[in-house]
Design an enzyme around this catalytic site. Structure first.
Site, mmCIF file in Angstrom:
data_model
loop_
_atom_site.group_PDB
_atom_site.id
_atom_site.type_symbol
_atom_site.label_atom_id
_atom_site.label_comp_id
_atom_site.label_asym_id
_atom_site.label_seq_id
_atom_site.Cartn_x
_atom_site.Cartn_y
_atom_site.Cartn_z
ATOM 1 N N SER A 44 38.109 -35.709 -18.471
ATOM 2 C CA SER A 44 39.936 -35.827 -19.717
ATOM 3 C C SER A 44 39.731 -37.348 -19.117
ATOM 4 O O SER A 44 40.952 -37.555 -20.527
ATOM 5 C CB SER A 44 40.812 -35.205 -19.221
ATOM 6 O OG SER A 44 41.523 -35.256 -17.650
ATOM 7 N N SER A 94 37.018 -35.804 -14.487
ATOM 8 C CA SER A 94 37.832 -36.919 -15.543
ATOM 9 C C SER A 94 37.772 -37.696 -15.377
ATOM 10 O O SER A 94 37.795 -39.128 -16.237
ATOM 11 C CB SER A 94 38.467 -36.259 -15.785
ATOM 12 O OG SER A 94 39.422 -34.790 -16.548
ATOM 13 N N LYS A 120 45.664 -43.861 -18.753
ATOM 14 C CA LYS A 120 46.083 -42.307 -19.539
ATOM 15 C C LYS A 120 46.858 -42.416 -20.141
ATOM 16 O O LYS A 120 47.815 -42.231 -18.721
ATOM 17 C CB LYS A 120 44.792 -41.475 -18.183
ATOM 18 C CG LYS A 120 44.485 -39.974 -19.284
ATOM 19 C CD LYS A 120 44.144 -39.822 -17.843
ATOM 20 C CE LYS A 120 43.592 -37.746 -18.023
ATOM 21 N NZ LYS A 120 43.101 -37.206 -16.839
#
Length: 492
Positions: free
Chosen positions: A165, A189, A90
């Site tokens: 996220s 997330s 990420k």
């Protein structure tokens, strides 16, 4: 879990083999790291233009590193548990010499000097960083979209969101663009995107995995870095690599072998309480049915299973409480960071700027509710070993929805965090496992939660459930052969 071999997941394409199998194949000389990396690069070239999960690609560098990994195998050198296996990260986690843009124009083109601890640990285990994945601005929303790298689509249905996220990471894994990756979680997330895309994610006990090198540091009291993959055994392997103090994160202070304090005696059956609508209503009936079916499977496997009531969750108003504490730290920081650059922010960043700082009374009340909630869970885990519940109240919704209709009730889109934020607020470990499909053909996830430092129990149960009710050979744009069914003992 049983030791992996390269052949134990059948004859599917390389891009849908799991990381554990690929590592065994590379170490055993059955497949080259170059071929594995190239297969994932080909998959990225094929699907990423439609999905937009990958935002920075290391194609040539990854292939060079794969050649080095293959040479090590030919020399019979000692290799790590992910030797030669590609992985993704990420874009909120620092990567040395590689852009880490954090989903915002404020950091467009930013290149860190060093790796986040989690990234460094995967590399030390022999893994090869192949790409960075998309996220919302500042990792601050449940939709993966930003002004720098655009919107990520769910590989099961491009009109639906993969969540956020860690939505780019989840979408990349689900589509076979990566076998294993690293994401993060402050309210939903890791687990939410995993559930919406049909992959697995672990939010370990807070502090188990160092947060060092993740943005923003100011909210580290609530954030969790964690592994994501398509199988529970891969997530367990990722957790084993990432777990343990690094001497930098003041919350990551527990030895990696720290065990949970439990009231269960040796030989006693695992005690599971399950809940859905009673705690997190409204919940789509198909999601509740999946949770109930998982409860039945655990009972069939020998667990003691009860449907429970947990009124203390609702009393704590966990999402409101968590957001008071998180935004109380994040909002002043973003205001300082964006000074004279407010026009570069997305709607998410603008909304953060417009938030009012909580009063001292607000923060005090939030902390009081949080402590009461932790105490209530300590009591719950005196009677049960696991809480089984939904991850999200619905399957993947359309993009950019301000409100959602769930079981005939209109709710704000933030309702998707109601069944996950409670475990960030308390720091409890929680595992998201795919468990079947909706009538629309979208993945449904279930959530397993255990007492602090008892990741082993939910990983074992999660492995059982994925084999009995998971995705099987259904994958977006391809297939992944199912592993042989197996059973574990119900004792620790």
């Amino acid at each position: 879990m049983t030791k992996a071999s390269y052949d134990d997941v059948g004859s599917g394409p390389l891009h849908y083999r799991d990381a554990t199998s690929l590592a065994a194949g590379i170490a055993g000389g059955h497949v080259s790291s170059r071929d594995v990396v190239q297969a994932h690069l080909d998959r990225i070239a094929e699907l990423n233009p439609q999905i937009n999960a990958i935002v920075t690609l290391r194609a040539e560098a990854a292939l060079r590193e794969a050649d080095v990994a293959d040479e090590a195998v030919r020399r019979d050198a000692e290799v790590g548990p992910l030797h030669g296996v590609p992985f993704t990260v990420k874009d909120s986690l620092d990567t040395a010499g590689i852009p880490t843009q954090r989903g915002t124009k404020l950091f467009a083109g930013f290149v860190p000097d060093s790796d986040a601890t989690a990234v460094a640990r995967f590399k030390s285990a022999g893994a090869i960083l192949i790409a960075k994945t998309n996220l919302p601005e500042f990792s601050a929303w449940t939709e993966t979209d930003n002004l720098v790298t655009g919107r990520t689509n769910n590989p099961w249905n491009l009109d639906r969101t993969p969540g956020g996220s860690s939505g780019g990471e989840a979408a990349a894994l689900a589509a076979g663009m990566s076998p294993i990756g690293i994401g993060s979680d402050v309210a939903i997330s890791l687990r939410g995107p995993a559930a919406l895309t049909g992959v697995v994610a672990l939010k370990a006990t807070h502090g188990r995995i160092p947060y060092t090198g993740h943005f923003p540091t100011v909210t580290s009291a609530w954030w969790h870095v964690g592994p994501m993959a398509r199988t529970v055994r891969d997530v367990a392997l990722g957790y084993a690599i990432l777990n343990g103090p690094d001497g930098k994160d003041g919350y990551a202070v527990h030895d990696e072998h720290t065990a949970a304090a439990t009231t269960r005696v040796a030989g006693q059956t695992v005690r599971v309480g399950w809940v859905s609508d009673d705690a997190f209503a409204p919940v789509d009936p198909e999601v509740t049915a999946a949770v109930a079916r998982a409860a039945g499977q655990l009972a069939d496997l020998g667990c003691h299973v009860e449907q429970v009531r947990v009124p203390f969750i609702e009393a704590a108003r966990p999402l409101e409480t968590l957001m008071t504490l998180v935004n109380g730290e994040l909002t002043p920081y973003i205001k300082r960071l964006a000074t004279d650059r407010e026009d570069q922010l997305s709607s998410i960043g603008v909304e953060i700027l417009q938030m009012s700082d909580p009063t001292f009374g607000d923060v005090l009340a939030a902390r009081s509710r949080a402590e009461s909630l932790r105490s209530a869970f300590a009591g719950y885990f005196g009677r049960f070993d696991v809480l089984l519940c939904p991850v999200t109240p619905i399957t993947a919704p359309p993009h950019a929805m301000a409100t959602l209709e769930v079981d005939g009730v209109e709710v704000p889109s933030t309702h998707v965090m109601d069944a996950t934020s409670v475990f960030n607020l308390t720091g409890l470990p929680a595992l998201s496992v795919p468990f079947g499909f909706s009538s629309e053909g979208l993945p449904i996830g279930i959530q397993l939660v255990s007492r602090w430092f008892d990741e082993s129990t939910i990983l074992r149960l999660g492995g059982l459930l994925e084999r009995r009710g998971g995705l099987g050979d259904r994958r977006p744009g391809g297939s992944q052969p199912d592993s042989a069914e197996w059973r574990v003992a119900s004792t620790r």
